[in-house]
Design an enzyme around this catalytic site. Structure first.
Site, PDB file in Angstrom:
ATOM      1  CG  ASP A  96      21.505  96.993  16.644  1.00  0.00           C
ATOM      2  OD1 ASP A  96      21.258  98.197  16.539  1.00  0.00           O
ATOM      3  OD2 ASP A  96      21.334  96.164  15.732  1.00  0.00           O
ATOM      4  CG  ASP A 196      17.786 100.773  14.418  1.00  0.00           C
ATOM      5  OD1 ASP A 196      18.066  99.965  13.524  1.00  0.00           O
ATOM      6  OD2 ASP A 196      16.631 101.165  14.650  1.00  0.00           O
ATOM      7  CD  GLU A 245      19.652 100.762   9.713  1.00  0.00           C
ATOM      8  OE1 GLU A 245      19.156  99.899   8.983  1.00  0.00           O
ATOM      9  OE2 GLU A 245      19.091 101.167  10.749  1.00  0.00           O
ATOM     10  CG  HIS A 319      18.624  92.569  10.869  1.00  0.00           C
ATOM     11  ND1 HIS A 319      19.727  93.396  10.793  1.00  0.00           N
ATOM     12  CD2 HIS A 319      17.638  93.324  11.398  1.00  0.00           C
ATOM     13  CE1 HIS A 319      19.406  94.583  11.255  1.00  0.00           C
ATOM     14  NE2 HIS A 319      18.151  94.574  11.634  1.00  0.00           N
ATOM     15  CG  ASP A 320      16.591  95.514   8.418  1.00  0.00           C
ATOM     16  OD1 ASP A 320      15.880  94.829   9.178  1.00  0.00           O
ATOM     17  OD2 ASP A 320      17.179  96.556   8.773  1.00  0.00           O
TER      18      ASP A 320
HETATM   19  O1  TEU Z   1      16.144  99.405   9.886  1.00  0.00           O
HETATM   20  C1  TEU Z   1      15.945 100.646   9.300  1.00  0.00           C
HETATM   21  C2  TEU Z   1      15.273 100.689   7.994  1.00  0.00           C
HETATM   22  O2  TEU Z   1      14.641 101.678   7.689  1.00  0.00           O
HETATM   23  C3  TEU Z   1      15.330  99.630   7.004  1.00  0.00           C
HETATM   24  O3  TEU Z   1      16.321  98.724   7.029  1.00  0.00           O
HETATM   25  C4  TEU Z   1      13.982  99.027   6.918  1.00  0.00           C
HETATM   26  O4  TEU Z   1      13.796  97.992   7.817  1.00  0.00           O
HETATM   27  C5  TEU Z   1      13.740  98.512   5.533  1.00  0.00           C
HETATM   28  O5  TEU Z   1      14.302  99.350   4.616  1.00  0.00           O
HETATM   29  C6  TEU Z   1      12.269  98.488   5.316  1.00  0.00           C
HETATM   30  O6  TEU Z   1      12.026  98.256   3.981  1.00  0.00           O
HETATM   31  C7  TEU Z   1      16.468  99.367  11.234  1.00  0.00           C
HETATM   32  C8  TEU Z   1      16.640  97.940  11.693  1.00  0.00           C
HETATM   33  O7  TEU Z   1      17.760  97.381  11.061  1.00  0.00           O
HETATM   34  C9  TEU Z   1      15.369  97.196  11.442  1.00  0.00           C
HETATM   35  O8  TEU Z   1      15.478  95.830  11.720  1.00  0.00           O
HETATM   36  C10 TEU Z   1      14.312  97.855  12.297  1.00  0.00           C
HETATM   37  O9  TEU Z   1      13.069  97.307  11.988  1.00  0.00           O
HETATM   38  C11 TEU Z   1      14.238  99.357  12.069  1.00  0.00           C
HETATM   39  O10 TEU Z   1      15.505  99.980  12.045  1.00  0.00           O
HETATM   40  C12 TEU Z   1      13.466 100.010  13.186  1.00  0.00           C
HETATM   41  O11 TEU Z   1      14.211  99.961  14.358  1.00  0.00           O
END
Ligand code: TEU
Length: 546
Positions: A96, A196, A245, A319-320
């Site tokens: 990642d 990411d 992403e 994970h989000d």
């Molecule tokens: O996530 C990006 C992101 O904008 C969303 O998934 C966000 O965490 C969510 O919509 C908030 O409501 C990525 C990663 O997957 C996440 O874990 C990180 O926190 C984020 O980037 C920052 O690196």
């Protein structure tokens, strides 16, 4: 480009997967311990979320050194052993890469803070009076997206936490540094990368946003395609599996990010289908899922991507996200059925399926109902924001229970033993209290389990080209709550129907269903599905081959 159509990826959140040393925190050795389980499941790649040196403000998405492993997760030797053991089992690793921002503890940012102009240009520093941030943009984790540094009399941009400073991709030196990091891990033998929030790297301008939170100023920005092509080409990773992403993106941009002739990425993650329960588009405002909207999403994106030879990552969870089973399925009476239905619905679509750890055994949301049991920075921030907006404690925690990212971050439920078999120590976050009932040990050998259903879906993708290669077209006149599509390949057909509700839904298919095998959640034949007009039972999935 690498063919990823018949591949299946399994996402591991290492801190919650398996703890090998009893410190309550999952680690790389823990992943190695579970490789046989993953091989049995049949997946091709593991995407591991960040395990690099980090202050862990955002659970590793705040990287302080991209080439070293955080001791919490183990050592470089542990990583090499994992890669080697995975390879023996035919499994590749995807790392990642968090390249939109670094931790403020990264050496580059520390040098910038010390006033080194070369390194200040690695980030986005702007001048503005100390009580007036350069723009009104909002951080994705709440609050203004700029932080003032008194010693420099400047502000820096952080689209996420203030400890995550956005990199300045306009600076060619930054782009070179990032390519070097990819080369480093490629040389270690990894198979691919997940990038990411990579569609946020090119900022259009630094103007106030009169309409919204700022996202239109940096989402799918002016140079993003150019930068991606350069990164992938120069780092020599075009033949590796890559996924980007994409935050709040558009179909047109995804077609370019993942188009077969674009030389950018193998595929994309995008999230429109996971916003159908956001009231007025606000994650922190609860609403039942709009299943009509979900149906339209699949039609538009699946067919739209196909029309332009672009490729999707297929997923419900990561994970989000809260667990899809708790969100779109049914944790009670239809627990098993809805878990299998959700899996089948996307595994038989056009794209590369991703399984998030625990989905394959039907893990659920946390139901913690107490802010002190949550760990995520975003959940904690929004709990306060919701209360400041006038919600009571009770109302605010109800929202966090539904929407917290920690719903997907609780320890993997391996068995009914203490701490679900995840750790002999106290886990960094509590195990969901249904682990005595929902766990891997009780499912691996059971041929009717959710785990076995996933296994079957994975092996079908490998044996049936209609799944990996077939054209897709959607049934657009089904009642809301039912999703149906047909795959076609070399004159053969595969029809798939899913019921996303707890009511029966009548499907009038006028007897066009093909006469081949039938897959349903219990694998029991459903001969009646070929009658013109059959009823989909609650949370039923029916797939019919011809
Ligand atoms: O996530 C990006 C992101 O904008 C969303 O998934 C966000 O965490 C969510 O919509 C908030 O409501 C990525 C990663 O997957 C996440 O874990 C990180 O926190 C984020 O980037 C920052 O690196």
């Amino acid at each position: 480009m690498l063919n990823v159509k018949d591949k299946v990826v399994y996402q591991i959140y290492p801190r919650s997967f398996m703890d090998s040393n009893g410190d309550g925190f999952g680690d790389l050795k823990g992943v190695t311990m579970k490789l046989d389980y993953l091989q049995n499941l049949g997946v091709d790649y593991l995407w591991l979320t960040p395990f690099f040196i980090s202050p862990q403000v955002d659970n590793g998405y705040d990287v302080a050194d991209y080439r070293r492993i955080d001791p919490k997760f183990g050592t470089m030797e542990d990583f090499e052993e994992l890669a080697e053991e995975a390879k023996k089992r035919g499994i590749g690793l995807m790392l990642d890469m968090v390249f939109n921002h670094t931790s403020t503890e990264h050496e580059w940012f520390q040098k910038a803070l010390a006033g080194d102009e070369g390194y200040m240009d690695y980030y986005i520093f702007k001048e503005s009076p100390k009580d007036a941030p350069p723009t009104n943009w909002q951080s994705k984790f709440g609050g203004n997206a700029w932080k003032y540094v008194p010693a420099l009399k400047k502000w820096y941009l952080h689209l996420f936490d203030e400890k995550q400073a956005d990199l300045n991709w306009e600076n060619p030196k930054v782009r070179e540094e990032l390519k070097e990091i990819l080369r480093f891990w490629k040389a270690k033998g990894v198979s691919g990368f997940r990038f990411d929030v990579v569609n946020l790297i090119s900022k259009a301008d630094f103007e106030n946003d009169s309409m919204g939170d700022g996202r239109s100023h940096y989402t799918d920005g002016p140079h993003v395609h150019e930068y991606l092509k350069e990164l992938v080409g120069d780092a020599g990773i075009e033949d590796m599996i890559t996924v980007g992403e994409m935050s709040s993106t558009s179909l047109d941009n995804c077609i370019r990010y993942s188009g077969a002739d674009e030389h950018e990425l193998s595929m994309v993650f995008h999230f429109q289908h996971l916003k159908v329960d956001y009231k007025n588009g606000d994650k922190w405002s609860l609403m039942a899922p709009d299943l009509g909207e979900l149906g339209r999403f699949f039609v538009n994106w699946q067919e739209g991507m196909q029309d332009h030879n672009a490729w999707d990552a297929l997923f419900w969870d990561n994970h989000d996200q809260p667990r899809a089973l708790s969100r779109f399925g049914n944790e009670g009476e239809y627990w098993e059925k809805s878990a299998k239905m959700l899996a089948g619905l996307i595994h038989l679509m056009r794209g590369t399926p991703y399984i998030y750890q625990g989905d394959e055994i039907g893990m659920t949301n946390t139901h913690f109902h107490d802010i002190h049991r949550y760990r995520d920075v975003e959940s904690k921030n929004y709990f306060e924001i919701l209360k400041n907006n006038g919600l009571s404690e009770e109302e605010a925690i109800a929202v966090v229970d539904e929407r917290s990212r920690d719903n997907g971050r609780t320890p993997m439920q391996w068995s009914a033993a203490a701490n679900a078999g995840f750790s002999t120590g106290e886990p960094w976050i509590e195990v969901v209290d249904n682990f005595d009932r929902i766990n891997a040990a009780s499912q691996v050998e059971d041929e009717n389990s959710i785990f076995s259903f996933y296994k079957k879906l994975i092996s079908l993708r490998k044996s049936q080209k209609i799944i990996s290669e077939g054209r897709i077209s959607f049934e657009t006149d089904l009642p809301v709550g039912a999703i149906g599509y047909t795959r076609e390949y070399e004159g053969k057909k595969l029809c798939v129907f899913g019921n996303m509700t707890s009511e029966e839904i009548a499907v009038n298919d006028n007897g066009v269903l093909p006469a081949g095998a039938v897959l349903s959640q219990n694998d029991s034949a459903r001969p009646d599905v070929r009658d013109a007009g059959f009823a989909l039972r609650p949370y039923e999935l029916v797939a019919v081959w011809g």
